[in-house]
Design an enzyme around this catalytic site. Structure first.
Site, PDB file in Angstrom:
ATOM      1  N   HIS A   1       0.826  -1.204   0.000  1.00 31.19           N
ATOM      2  CA  HIS A   1       0.000   0.000   0.000  1.00 31.19           C
ATOM      3  C   HIS A   1       0.864   1.260   0.000  1.00 31.19           C
ATOM      4  O   HIS A   1       0.572   2.230  -0.708  1.00 31.19           O
ATOM      5  CB  HIS A   1      -0.903   0.038   1.237  1.00 31.19           C
ATOM      6  CG  HIS A   1      -1.883  -1.076   1.337  1.00 31.19           C
ATOM      7  ND1 HIS A   1      -1.770  -2.074   2.276  1.00 31.19           N
ATOM      8  CD2 HIS A   1      -2.986  -1.374   0.618  1.00 31.19           C
ATOM      9  CE1 HIS A   1      -2.779  -2.912   2.150  1.00 31.19           C
ATOM     10  NE2 HIS A   1      -3.529  -2.529   1.138  1.00 31.19           N
TER      11      HIS A   1
ATOM     12  N   LYS B   1      -0.903  -3.610  -9.344  1.00 30.10           N
ATOM     13  CA  LYS B   1      -1.033  -4.671 -10.328  1.00 30.10           C
ATOM     14  C   LYS B   1      -1.273  -6.037  -9.695  1.00 30.10           C
ATOM     15  O   LYS B   1      -1.652  -6.981 -10.390  1.00 30.10           O
ATOM     16  CB  LYS B   1       0.230  -4.746 -11.197  1.00 30.10           C
ATOM     17  CG  LYS B   1       0.345  -3.638 -12.223  1.00 30.10           C
ATOM     18  CD  LYS B   1       1.538  -3.890 -13.133  1.00 30.10           C
ATOM     19  CE  LYS B   1       1.654  -2.833 -14.216  1.00 30.10           C
ATOM     20  NZ  LYS B   1       2.803  -3.111 -15.120  1.00 30.10           N
TER      21      LYS B   1
ATOM     22  N   GLN C   1      -8.824  -6.735 -11.111  1.00 23.42           N
ATOM     23  CA  GLN C   1      -9.442  -5.527 -10.568  1.00 23.42           C
ATOM     24  C   GLN C   1      -8.946  -4.293 -11.300  1.00 23.42           C
ATOM     25  O   GLN C   1      -9.738  -3.409 -11.676  1.00 23.42           O
ATOM     26  CB  GLN C   1      -9.148  -5.403  -9.074  1.00 23.42           C
ATOM     27  CG  GLN C   1      -9.609  -4.086  -8.465  1.00 23.42           C
ATOM     28  CD  GLN C   1      -9.307  -4.003  -6.985  1.00 23.42           C
ATOM     29  OE1 GLN C   1     -10.064  -4.517  -6.171  1.00 23.42           O
ATOM     30  NE2 GLN C   1      -8.207  -3.365  -6.622  1.00 23.42           N
TER      31      GLN C   1
END
Length: 277
Positions: A33, A144, A149
Site C-alpha cells: 500500500h 497490479k 481488478q
C-alpha cells in the site's frame, strides 16, 4: 496528516484543490500500500488515502467481520510517509441507505476471480465509483497485484468518462518473491515457506514461453499440477492477453499469467506480465 471521517468535511477540505491523487484501500496497510502512496506523492501535491472495509465486495463464506482492522497503525505508517489526508468513512457515511443502485461490471468480472467470488467486482466497482465521487481526484493509483481488478477499474473509468488517470503500480514482494498481502499474516510458518511456489510456477511458464513454447493449456495444467502436488488447492493458473484478459492468440505479444490458490486456509493470488519482443 489530516483524518477525515465524513463526506461533508472531505468535500469542504478538498474544494479548492486542483490536483488530487486517490489511493483506495481497505486498510491493514503494508509496504505494498505504501508503494502506491509513494507513487501518488510523486504525481500530485495532495494524496488522499481512503480506508474503508467494503461489505459489498465480500461474498458468502468470506468473513467481513474478521478482516483485519489496524487503523491506528495504518495512520502511523501513512503519516511517516507524508500522506496528506486519510478518508475513513464508516458504513453510515458510505451507505446511508441500503445500496440499491450498483455498478454492473462486464462479463470478464464473472471469470477468474469473479468465478470464485460471485458479486465481488460488482461491490468493488460500486464502492470505487462512490469513492471517486467523494474524493473527485484527477488520478488514482491501483496495484497490479489485483490484476483483474485493475483491468476492470480502468474500463469502468473509461466507459463512465471519469476524468481520472488510473496509474498502475508494480507488485511489491518479499525477498523470496511472495507478493505482499494482508492475507499473508494468516500463513503458518511452514505455509509461509511454501508460499513463493505460486510465483515460481509462473516464472516457469514465462521461461517456457520465452523459449518458444505456445502450448498454453498444457502449461496451465502443469503449473496447477505442480502446486497441487505440494498441497495447494488451485482455483486457476491461466495465461491470458493483458488487454481484456481473453485467451491469447498464438501471436499475442503481451501476455499475463494469473493464478489463485489456497494454501491451508489462506487464499493467495498473483500474476506475471510477459512482454514478448
Amino acid at each position: 496528516m489530516q483524518v477525515v471521517r465524513n463526506l461533508k468535511e472531505l468535500r469542504a477540505r478538498l474544494g479548492g484543490e486542483s490536483q488530487i491523487c486517490c489511493v483506495p484501500t481497505m486498510g491493514n496497510i503494508h509496504d505494498g500500500h505504501l508503494s502506491l502512496v509513494k507513487i501518488g506523492k510523486e504525481r500530485a501535491p495532495l494524496v488522499v488515502t481512503t480506508i474503508f472495509v467494503n461489505r459489498l465486495q465480500f461474498g458468502q463464506g468470506e468473513d467481513f467481520e474478521k478482516y483485519p482492522r489496524t487503523f491506528e497503525d495504518d495512520c502511523e505508517k501513512l503519516k511517516a510517509l507524508g500522506n496528506d489526508i486519510v478518508f475513513c468513512p464508516d458504513e453510515t457515511q458510505m451507505y446511508p441507505e441500503p445500496q440499491t443502485f450498483f455498478i454492473d461490471p462486464p462479463k470478464i468480472a464473472n471469470r477468474l476471480e469473479g468465478r470464485f467470488r460471485p458479486g465481488h467486482f460488482r461491490g468493488v466497482c460500486t464502492v470505487v465509483t462512490k469513492l471517486f465521487n467523494a474524493v473527485q481526484p484527477q488520478m488514482a493509483v491501483f496495484g497490479k497485484k489485483d490484476y483483474q481488478q485493475l483491468a476492470i477499474i480502468r474500463e469502468l473509468t473509461a466507459q463512465l468518462s471519469f476524468p481520472i488517470e488510473i496509474i498502475p503500480a508494480e507488485t511489491v514482494r518479499a525477498d523470496d518473491g511472495l507478493a505482499l498481502s494482508s492475507r499473508n499474516r494468516y500463513l503458518s510458518e511452514s505455509e509461509r515457506a511454501e508460499a513463493p511456489r505460486l510465483r515460481q510456477a509462473m516464472l516457469q511458464i514465462e521461461e517456457a514461453i520465452r523459449g518458444g513454447d505456445r502450448k498454453y493449456v498444457a502449461m496451465e495444467y502443469l503449473a496447477g499440477s505442480l502446486l497441487a502436488r505440494h498441497g495447494w488447492n488451485v482455483d486457476y493458473v491461466v495465461i491470458r492477453a493483458q488487454k481484456g484478459l481473453a485467451r491469447p492468440s498464438l501471436d499475442e505479444k503481451k501476455l499475463v499469467v494469473l493464478g489463485a490458490a489456497k494454501l491451508g486456509a489462506t487464499r493467495l493470488i498473483d500474476n506475471l506480465e510477459i512482454n514478448i519482443d
